[in-house]
Design a protein around this motif. Structure first.
Motif, short mmCIF file in Angstrom:
data_model
loop_
_atom_site.label_atom_id
_atom_site.label_comp_id
_atom_site.label_asym_id
_atom_site.label_seq_id
_atom_site.Cartn_x
_atom_site.Cartn_y
_atom_site.Cartn_z
N HIS A 58 25.83 -26.44 -38.85
CA HIS A 58 25.06 -27.41 -38.07
C HIS A 58 25.98 -28.15 -37.11
CE1 HIS A 58 25.67 -31.56 -39.93
NE2 HIS A 58 26.48 -30.78 -40.61
N TYR A 59 25.40 -29.00 -36.32
CA TYR A 59 26.14 -29.73 -35.27
C TYR A 59 26.14 -31.20 -35.68
CZ TYR A 59 26.93 -31.21 -30.29
OH TYR A 59 27.40 -31.75 -29.12
N PRO A 60 27.18 -31.62 -36.43
CA PRO A 60 27.21 -33.00 -36.94
C PRO A 60 27.02 -34.00 -35.79
CG PRO A 60 29.00 -31.73 -37.90
CD PRO A 60 28.39 -30.87 -36.81
N GLY A 61 26.21 -34.97 -35.99
CA GLY A 61 25.93 -35.94 -34.93
C GLY A 61 24.62 -35.58 -34.25
N MET A 62 24.59 -34.43 -33.60
CA MET A 62 23.34 -34.03 -32.95
C MET A 62 22.26 -33.74 -33.98
SD MET A 62 22.40 -31.08 -30.17
CE MET A 62 20.66 -30.66 -29.90
N ARG A 65 20.65 -36.96 -34.96
CA ARG A 65 19.87 -37.48 -33.82
C ARG A 65 18.59 -36.72 -33.62
NH1 ARG A 65 23.77 -39.10 -28.90
NH2 ARG A 65 21.84 -38.85 -27.73
N LEU A 122 11.51 -29.00 -36.67
CA LEU A 122 12.89 -28.87 -37.15
C LEU A 122 13.33 -27.41 -37.23
CD1 LEU A 122 13.62 -28.16 -40.34
CD2 LEU A 122 12.56 -30.37 -40.71
N ARG A 125 14.15 -27.06 -33.16
CA ARG A 125 14.72 -28.13 -32.34
C ARG A 125 15.85 -28.89 -33.04
NH1 ARG A 125 12.68 -25.57 -29.12
NH2 ARG A 125 11.28 -26.13 -27.42
N ALA A 126 16.16 -28.53 -34.26
CA ALA A 126 17.28 -29.19 -34.94
C ALA A 126 18.43 -28.18 -35.01
CB ALA A 126 16.87 -29.64 -36.33
N PHE A 128 20.59 -26.23 -36.46
CA PHE A 128 21.05 -25.52 -37.66
C PHE A 128 21.04 -24.03 -37.34
CE2 PHE A 128 19.02 -29.30 -39.59
CZ PHE A 128 20.01 -29.70 -40.48
N LEU B 5 31.85 -27.63 -27.05
CA LEU B 5 31.70 -27.19 -28.45
C LEU B 5 30.92 -25.88 -28.50
CD1 LEU B 5 32.06 -30.38 -28.55
CD2 LEU B 5 30.81 -30.28 -30.69
N PHE B 7 28.92 -23.11 -31.27
CA PHE B 7 28.40 -22.96 -32.63
C PHE B 7 27.91 -21.54 -32.89
CE2 PHE B 7 28.06 -27.49 -31.83
CZ PHE B 7 28.58 -28.02 -33.00
N GLN B 58 24.71 -34.24 -26.93
CA GLN B 58 23.88 -34.06 -28.12
C GLN B 58 22.37 -34.12 -27.86
OE1 GLN B 58 25.43 -36.52 -31.30
NE2 GLN B 58 27.44 -35.55 -31.18
N GLU B 59 21.96 -33.88 -26.60
CA GLU B 59 20.54 -33.75 -26.29
C GLU B 59 20.34 -32.39 -25.64
OE1 GLU B 59 18.06 -35.91 -26.77
OE2 GLU B 59 19.13 -37.78 -27.20
N LEU B 60 19.29 -31.67 -26.04
CA LEU B 60 19.02 -30.37 -25.42
C LEU B 60 18.83 -30.52 -23.92
CD1 LEU B 60 16.61 -28.76 -28.03
CD2 LEU B 60 18.92 -27.97 -27.43
N GLU B 72 30.26 -34.48 -23.55
CA GLU B 72 30.25 -33.41 -24.55
C GLU B 72 29.19 -32.37 -24.21
OE1 GLU B 72 30.85 -34.68 -28.73
OE2 GLU B 72 28.99 -33.60 -29.16
N MET B 79 18.09 -22.20 -32.36
CA MET B 79 18.31 -22.79 -33.67
C MET B 79 17.40 -22.17 -34.74
SD MET B 79 18.56 -26.49 -31.87
CE MET B 79 17.71 -25.88 -30.42
N THR B 80 17.91 -22.12 -35.96
CA THR B 80 17.15 -21.51 -37.05
C THR B 80 17.19 -22.41 -38.30
OG1 THR B 80 19.14 -20.21 -37.62
CG2 THR B 80 17.50 -19.13 -36.27
N GLY B 81 16.65 -23.60 -38.13
CA GLY B 81 16.60 -24.53 -39.27
C GLY B 81 15.40 -24.27 -40.16
N GLY B 82 15.22 -25.16 -41.10
CA GLY B 82 14.04 -25.09 -41.97
C GLY B 82 14.27 -24.25 -43.20
#
Lengths: 154, 82
Positions: A58-62, A65, A122, A125-126, A128, B5, B7, B58-60, B72, B79-82
């Protein structure tokens, strides 16, 4: 309605957590709620049952937010008494709980809708990223078009 | 000076998680062009920007966005969260 007045919050952590314990404290904190909905995401044994482990970057901080922003948007759209998001990162094995969301409202419809909204947002848009490890090697999980399309309904 | 950065597979392809970059670029797209010219591993990572996402402070954001005042920049796959 400010986001300060509602129960819950956002947590990003490497360690395991107990969804039952989190839900119990969330319900206790949601004064005036008549409905609580919770969703827990579990590491599926994908790759034909050959998944050994998963690594979530993940992107710590973002990350914090983005999750705070998604939670704030849910609190704006629905009349909720609480909303909570917990998401893990790092190494995970099949069967482990990756994340959970919980929402609380006076009535169930708002709680269900807000929980789905939190999940849909999430997922794409989050910041991870999941990497799956099998005996054959490692592969980054590709984003699914359906997940992006799911945002269209909100 | 800008912090850049990377990822997930972008980080793996470029080989480092972050670096400080001296840039004259006015936009994200301009920065991507500068990075691509650095080495083949950057060219490989940025071969198809439609497969990438970018965040500014830190904003898209999108690849046409201005870098003015930005400290930054992060590049990563969807992204692949959840």
């Amino acid at each position: 309605m400010g986001t300060q007045t509602q129960a819950g919050g956002v947590r990003v952590q490497q360690g395991a957590f107990s969804p039952e314990g989190e839900l119990t404290s969330f319900i206790a904190a949601c004064k005036g709620a008549g409905a609580v909905v919770s969703f827990s995401g579990i590491v599926r044994n994908d790759a034909g049952g050959r998944l050994e482990r998963m690594e979530i970057e993940h992107y710590p901080g973002m990350t914090e937010r983005a999750l705070e922003g998604i939670r704030a948007e849910a609190l704006k759209r629905w009349n909720l008494t609480g909303a909570a998001i917990i998401h893990r990162y790092g190494p995970l094995v099949p069967g482990e709980v990756i994340m959970m969301v919980a929402t609380a409202a006076r009535h169930r419809r708002e709680a269900f809708a807000a929980a789905e909204f939190l999940m849909d947002y999430l997922k794409s848009r989050a910041p991870f990223w999941k990497k799956e490890y099998t005996g054959d090697g490692a592969e980054w999980v590709a984003a699914r078009d359906e997940d992006e399309a799911a945002l269209g309904r909100w | 000076m800008i912090e850049v950065l990377y990822f997930a597979w972008v980080r793996e392809r470029i080989g480092i998680p972050r670096e400080t970059v001296e840039t004259e670029a006015a936009t994200v797209a301009g920065l991507v062009d500068e990075l691509r010219a650095r080495a083949p591993r950057y060219a490989a990572a940025f071969a198809d920007v439609s497969a990438l996402r970018v965040a500014l402070d830190q904003e898209l954001a999108d690849f046409g966005a201005s870098l003015e005042g930005v400290r930054e920049v992060a590049f990563f796959p969807p992204m692949t969260g959840g």
